[in-house]
Scaffold this motif. Structure first.
Motif, mmCIF file in Angstrom:
data_model
loop_
_atom_site.group_PDB
_atom_site.id
_atom_site.type_symbol
_atom_site.label_atom_id
_atom_site.label_comp_id
_atom_site.label_asym_id
_atom_site.label_seq_id
_atom_site.Cartn_x
_atom_site.Cartn_y
_atom_site.Cartn_z
ATOM 1 N N ARG A 285 0.846 -1.205 0.000
ATOM 2 C CA ARG A 285 0.000 0.000 0.000
ATOM 3 C C ARG A 285 0.879 1.251 0.000
ATOM 4 O O ARG A 285 0.604 2.209 -0.741
ATOM 5 C CB ARG A 285 -0.914 0.003 1.222
ATOM 6 N N GLU A 289 1.071 4.374 -2.825
ATOM 7 C CA GLU A 289 0.954 5.793 -2.476
ATOM 8 C C GLU A 289 2.192 6.584 -2.892
ATOM 9 O O GLU A 289 2.089 7.694 -3.438
ATOM 10 C CB GLU A 289 0.698 5.932 -0.973
ATOM 11 N N ALA A 397 -4.981 2.173 -3.426
ATOM 12 C CA ALA A 397 -4.251 1.931 -2.177
ATOM 13 C C ALA A 397 -5.190 1.576 -1.040
ATOM 14 O O ALA A 397 -4.824 0.799 -0.140
ATOM 15 C CB ALA A 397 -3.414 3.153 -1.811
#
Length: 579
Positions: A285, A289, A397
């Motif tokens: 994740r 980002e 995400a």
């Protein structure tokens, strides 16, 4: 001429609305060029080129100048509509001067053609035949979102685009621009067909692949405005295969090996409670980002670095520490634990190939089809409607769990293990030889407590000791860089060196050091760790924690290490015999 000086201040002002990569170009090379801009001569005395649409009287006694802006206007005055707007066709268009009552003087086109940069600067609107067609489309698509060219175009295409757009529309021609550097050979010379001072592109793509070449260029300083020196033997491109392409492929191969063995292709799941699964999902994740933010900022080289760091966490930590869970029940692993590991790795790989699709398009497509496409090497493979990774949306995400504290702690654990393994290697202590203990000293090491089992297994030690007493495992010596400090401090540098040797210095929270009334920046000194006598120690990157390895090998430890070596030899023999 274009009277650039009449709106030069506006050119400078609207330049502030443009995002330049690298950022220093805006006020530096481009900004300074704008500030000193002169009127622009757009006429050239050449045959080839776009003829300037200006007709003048050939008799100065009856002066007249006509400037044409359309074929309709030319047809109105000359009675013909030319199909070819180049010389010599347009030069044949001649008519009597309406201002000459004698009827003897003629209107003839001036001999000059446009500067080709005038045409290049007109590209955004000229390509859609503005203003005669597509006026609404052009207004909706100007400024352009993004353009790219090499940095010398600050005086060429970037400049002429900006001048004409500001002059005609009072707005920039583009919103974001990458100024890339220049590819040179290893001696700093421009690449030349005559010298053949570059690797053959066909050979590179035939042996190493176009993805390797693409990554090599995008990860280099060239996309941040710097120059790139390329070796004729393509050795740096080979490193891309070793450090980037092979690790991605190896992670995929590891997954397919066990997915096919299980007859289960893996599912997109994010609910595993295993700490390693939670870590790699949260790290994935964070990768989404960070790469999205970098891509939005056109920082392609930074995106490559983020992916490279992620591959280390995936291959050299997550997969290596999770191997036993993939091996199955024979190693005491439950079916649920095995499914969690398989599904987590599937989720991570499915996400990773979407991130790498713009960076490694062919490899990403191959892996995507292997993970999702029909007829892939995975039994009961998941199929998707898109059929290509390049038709997929950028990964979301929010579909993956966020756990920044776990990521920070686990990355700290990884660094502790990296330092510990380095100490083992320095003292030639093989991995299967158990050691008594490792000590981690520092002010914040208590946060590592829940994950110490990973340290114990990775470093093959009996005990892991945490302490906040940094001095118990060694001391740091300050070593000022006299060569760097000399020009700044002059004679005072000797006082700094003397105080450093005496240990009369202290660290600041911002990473600087105070010594002899001076503040040294991070690039002006080194901190050297001096371990206790008879011990091996090394600092973490921020020098806020130290790893000390007990390197005393007792007879009992040596015997246990020998037993492990025997087991390994037996297992290798079994494998070689096909058992």
């Amino acid at each position: 001429y274009v009277e650039v000086t009449a709106f030069r201040d506006r050119l400078v002002e609207l330049n502030d609305d443009i995002e330049w990569i690298p950022g220093h170009v805006r006020d530096g090379q481009f900004g300074k060029w704008l500030a000193g801009a002169r009127d622009w001569s757009i006429s050239r005395n050449r045959f080839w080129g776009s003829p300037i649409p200006v007709w003048r009287s050939d008799d100065p006694a009856y002066p007249r100048t006509d400037v044409y802006g359309s074929l309709d206007e030319i047809e109105r005055d000359f009675g013909v509509r030319p199909a070819d707007l180049h010389r010599p066709i347009v030069d044949d268009l001649v008519r009597p001067n309406p201002d000459d009552p004698t009827g003897k003087s003629m209107m003839r086109r001036v001999s000059e053609v446009f500067d080709c940069w005038f045409e290049s600067g007109s590209m955004p609107f000229a390509q859609v035949h503005y203003p005669f067609e597509n006026a609404t489309w052009f207004d909706e698509h100007s400024p352009a979102d993004f353009i790219v060219e090499y940095i010398a175009q600050t005086r060429g295409w970037f400049y002429t685009l900006h001048v004409l757009s500001v002059a005609l529309f009072d707005r920039p021609a583009f919103s974001n621009v990458i100024c890339h550097g220049v590819v040179l050979d290893h001696e700093g010379r421009k690449l030349s067909k005559k010298l053949r001072n570059y690797p053959d592109p066909e050979e590179v793509m035939g042996t190493l692949g176009s993805d390797a070449l693409r990554w090599y260029l995008m990860a280099s300083p060239i996309l941040r405005g710097g120059d790139l020196r390329i070796a004729t033997d393509a050795s740096e491109i080979s490193e891309v295969v070793r450090l980037v392409i092979n690790p991605i492929w190896n992670a995929y191969s590891f997954f397919t090996l066990y997915a096919n063995a299980d007859g289960e292709p893996g599912r997109f799941r994010t609910d595993s409670t295993d700490v390693l699964d939670r870590y790699i999902l949260a790290t994935t994740r964070a990768l989404i980002e960070s790469t999205q933010a970098r891509m939005d900022a056109f920082d392609i080289a930074g995106t490559c670095q983020d992916v490279l760091g992620f591959l280390d966490a995936l291959n050299n930590w997550y997969i290596r520490r999770s191997r036993e869970r993939f091996w199955g029940s024979g190693s005491g692993v439950t079916e649920q634990a095995r499914a969690d590991a398989r599904d987590t790795l599937f989720t991570v790989l499915s996400t990773l190939v979407k991130i790498t699709a713009p960076l490694l398009p062919f490899l990403s497509e191959e892996l995507y089809l292997g993970l999702h496409g029909p007829g892939s090497g995975i039994s009961n493979s998941n199929s998707t409607e898109s059929g290509s990774v390049h038709l997929e949306d950028w990964p979301d995400a929010t579909e993956l769990p966020a756990d920044p504290d776990l990521v920070t702690t686990m990355d700290r654990i990884r660094e502790v293990c990296s330092v510990g393994l380095g100490l083992r290697e320095d003292h030639r202590l093989r991995a299967r030889l158990p050691l008594a203990s490792v000590t981690v000293a520092g002010s914040d090491v208590a946060t590592l407590e829940p994950l110490l089992g990973l340290v114990r297994d990775e470093l093959n030690v009996k005990h892991v000791i945490l302490t906040d007493d940094l001095d118990s495992v060694g001391s740091f010596q300050l070593r000022p860089n006299a060569r760097v400090l000399g020009p700044r401090l002059g004679k005072s540098v000797q006082e700094v060196i003397k105080a450093a040797k005496a240990g009369d210095w202290s660290t600041n929270d911002d990473g600087t050091v105070a010594v002899a009334g001076q503040v040294l920046n991070a690039d002006e000194f080194d901190l050297a760790l001096v371990a206790r006598e008879g011990a091996a120690a090394g600092p973490l990157r921020d020098n806020k924690a130290v790893v000390e390895l007990d390197i005393d090998v007792t007879p009992e430890l040596a015997a246990e290490g020998l037993a492990r070596d025997v087991v390994r030899a037996v297992q290798d023999t079994r494998k070689g015999a096909g058992f």
